[in-house]
Design an enzyme around this catalytic site. Sequence first.
Site, PDB file in Angstrom:
ATOM      1  CB  CYS A  79       3.351  -5.033 -20.586  1.00 60.63           C
ATOM      2  SG  CYS A  79       3.237  -6.939 -20.239  1.00 60.63           S
ATOM      3  CG  HIS A 113      -2.210  -0.708   1.215  1.00 59.14           C
ATOM      4  ND1 HIS A 113      -2.966  -0.808   1.840  1.00 59.14           N
ATOM      5  CD2 HIS A 113      -2.825  -0.649   0.013  1.00 59.14           C
ATOM      6  CE1 HIS A 113      -3.890  -1.444   1.555  1.00 59.14           C
ATOM      7  NE2 HIS A 113      -4.216  -1.529   0.284  1.00 59.14           N
ATOM      8  CG  ASN A 115       8.076  -6.428 -14.347  1.00 61.14           C
ATOM      9  OD1 ASN A 115       8.928  -5.885 -14.969  1.00 61.14           O
ATOM     10  ND2 ASN A 115       6.882  -5.878 -14.152  1.00 61.14           N
ATOM     11  CG  ASP A 116       6.400 -12.599 -13.109  1.00 66.07           C
ATOM     12  OD1 ASP A 116       6.941 -12.696 -11.883  1.00 66.07           O
ATOM     13  OD2 ASP A 116       5.350 -12.145 -13.242  1.00 66.07           O
ATOM     14  NE  ARG A 138       7.768  -8.896 -10.027  1.00 62.38           N
ATOM     15  CZ  ARG A 138       6.728  -8.659 -10.857  1.00 62.38           C
ATOM     16  NH1 ARG A 138       6.380  -9.817 -11.517  1.00 62.38           N
ATOM     17  NH2 ARG A 138       5.981  -7.970 -11.025  1.00 62.38           N
ATOM     18  CD  GLU A 141       3.507 -12.951 -16.708  1.00 62.38           C
ATOM     19  OE1 GLU A 141       4.109 -12.104 -16.084  1.00 62.38           O
ATOM     20  OE2 GLU A 141       2.388 -13.344 -16.501  1.00 62.38           O
TER      21      GLU A 141
END
Length: 832
Positions: free
Chosen positions: A764, A456, A716-717, A727, A693
């Site tokens: 992406c 958050h 990212n993955d 990551r 990914e």
Amino acid sequence: MRFTLKAPVSGPLVPLAQVPDPVFAAKMVGEGLAIDPVTDCLRAPCDGVVRRLHPSHHAITLETAGGLEVLMHIGLETVALKGDGFRPKVKDGDRVRLGDALVEFDPQTLAARAKSLLTVVVVTNVERVLSFTHCSGFVRMGDVILEMTLADAGAAAAAAVVSGDSALGEKLRIPNPQGLHARPAAVLASAAKAFAAEIRLERGAESVNARSVVAIMGLDVALGDSVRIVARGADAKAAVEQLTKLLLGGLGEAGADGGPSAPKPRATGDPDRLTGVSASPGLAIGIVQQLRREDVTLARYGEAPHEERRKLESALAQARVQLQALEARLRSEADPAKAAIFAAHAELLDDPDLREPAEQAIGEGLSAAFAWRTAFAAQADRLAAMKNELLAARASDLRDVGGRVLRLITGSEAGPIVFPKDTILIAEDLTPSDTASLDRTRVLGFCTTTGGASSHVAILARSLGLPAIAGIEARALEIPAGTSAILDGTKGTLRLRPKEDELRSIGERQLKHSERRAAALLSAAQPATTRDGHRVEVAANAGKIDDVREALALGGEGVGLLRSEFLFMERTQAPTEDEQHAAYSAMAKLLGPNRSLIIRTLDVGGDKPLSYWPIPKEENPFLGERGIRFLLDHPEVLRAQLRAILRAAPEGKVQVMFPMVATLPELRRAKLILEEERAQLGAASIPVGIMVEVASVAVMADAFAREVDFFSIGTNDLTQYTLAMDRGHPRLAPLVDALNPAVLSLIDNTVRAAHEHGRWVGVCGGIAGDPQAVPILLGLGVDELSVSVPVIPEIKARIRSLKFAECQALAQQALASGTAEEVRALSPEPKE
Ligand code: PEP
Ligand code: MG
């Protein structure tokens, strides 16, 4: 008298002699044994009082009613972790019962960073024990591990009385990097026991028995502290001389090379550079301030239960009013993301898992404040211990809302903290309330030692436009207030005490960056076409409709990745099909008929479970039930989402994309379900793509390309799976670079296969928004870059500055490189 110690953790018992640490093995700390733990909470092995919780939380000493000192040391060489991976459940002076939780620890952190997990349990004042009987084999928590026959306390005390000459040692500075923690303390105590004299270690006005490991540790002697030995008795002079020499020599500890030296920097890395995970990009130059919350002492017992219950009810009601007002204010300020957080907080006030234990404890005579704090802290600790970012974020919400109610019960409602200008805030954790009330004219950015990129705090930091780092090294909490620093939220680094020229060059960089950004904004609406006419689509990664709106304003040419999981978060139950349909339709309409809305089906599970769909704890959540695997196991969730997407499709240019696909059968099953739902609705077909990914898909891109309409590479993955590096791991973060040639080679293979079959490929993952990576991705033939909303104008401008033919040559050089650093050297950052 007989006395037994019970196992504080479960696991096989290991004799001290086999512990790979000479100080413990030689029983210099005391007599006992070690356990190789298979559980992750150290519990009290007997009743007692916490005499000493080491500041690094890796060691704790209990004193029993009979005066025995029981020291437990979790793992070997764990003092260097400086508290990382430990979560104390007690504090000095607490009275504990057998089996009470003392310190929770994270076996993964210890396994990665400490020498061993072996947990040592020893009695340090062995003179109180006549005989020890050690158990062996595998023990469960609470099984007997050590039986003792105790000596008469009076006799031991009488034996300790000494008389004779006194000797005073020279003052000396402690050279041990971690101060006098358990091992050097044990060496000193053991050496002191060889003399008949009474020997004390003095620091300033404090003085302790130099024969007691616990007492020495209790002095909290740190590197560079000034101490001296004093002794009284027949051999006092010899004792002072020898022990002073030992102390100067670092008590045999490596890294403490002796001599009255000044404090040295940590052996590893640059002491003025701290790293963590990028939580929100941007640069800030300011002054460090620490945010520390005082732990208030609460009366354990209260008035009559009905009276305490009334206090709790009234505080809960007031908290609800406060939260509703906060939510309404944020909504009126058009800040629905933050408003939703406080709406979720209001819901927590009714959570039976909080209220029932609190009410029960009140019924047992505890005060409302004590009962409430125990209830919310236990729940929050339980969630935090699950070690995934989303649940950890929920733990932080619980502490936040719990603290609010607690302050209302105790009447200690604190106003917002006022920080000096140009503050870079450091905290263990920031609650959403802390973040929302930060004065942005004074606080330029912040770092937390907990949390990750999707906590958050990170989401709020991004929405506030404040650079932030999560999971920064724990030593950040020790940086003195007022230290100058540069916070680089993009790289996840905090630079302390920057030199004048560094500050000047950063200032210049900031200025040039804002000039460049202003220029990029002016041309944001222009297409992203290279100087030699190659067109690339630049789309947005979005989570909610506000992102879509902002993306359009900044020249976004569509939504390349809608992370639909954002619709499912911060709620107590999943959105219905109709709610999802409404959200997707609104976005599709906003984008119109010519701009794509690529909706990725729910990507949760494993590391990001939703509280309302509990997934059993997994050893390796990143390799567990994630993305499409979760959806295929919960087909009703997938079907509802696909129906919502298909129904929204006529509103715009809607496409669907499946996450975390690893095998062809997964893709085929998902497509079959899509087709069944489409046929039932009588809806039109929509393009189907997958995230690339998982390395298996990139390797078999040719086979997958025959069965999909497009690929979007989630670097990212893909990077974490290719390099086998988490990551979100704060220490590995700098190494998890998608420009690693291995990852580039997988991208190359994917693009080639896709183009052969007439499919398009997007990227992406975060690398698509990295200006250094853009020419390489273009050169590899990527057709679309989907990037975070704020960087759209700059990425489009970057593309317009390039020549496609040069990018192609550059990509070939990158593929032939050996390391990510070499690739980055080929493609310097654009001049600012
Ligand atoms: C990725 O893995 O690169 C990606 C874009 O997906 P996410 O970051 O949501 O896992
Ligand atoms: Mg992903």
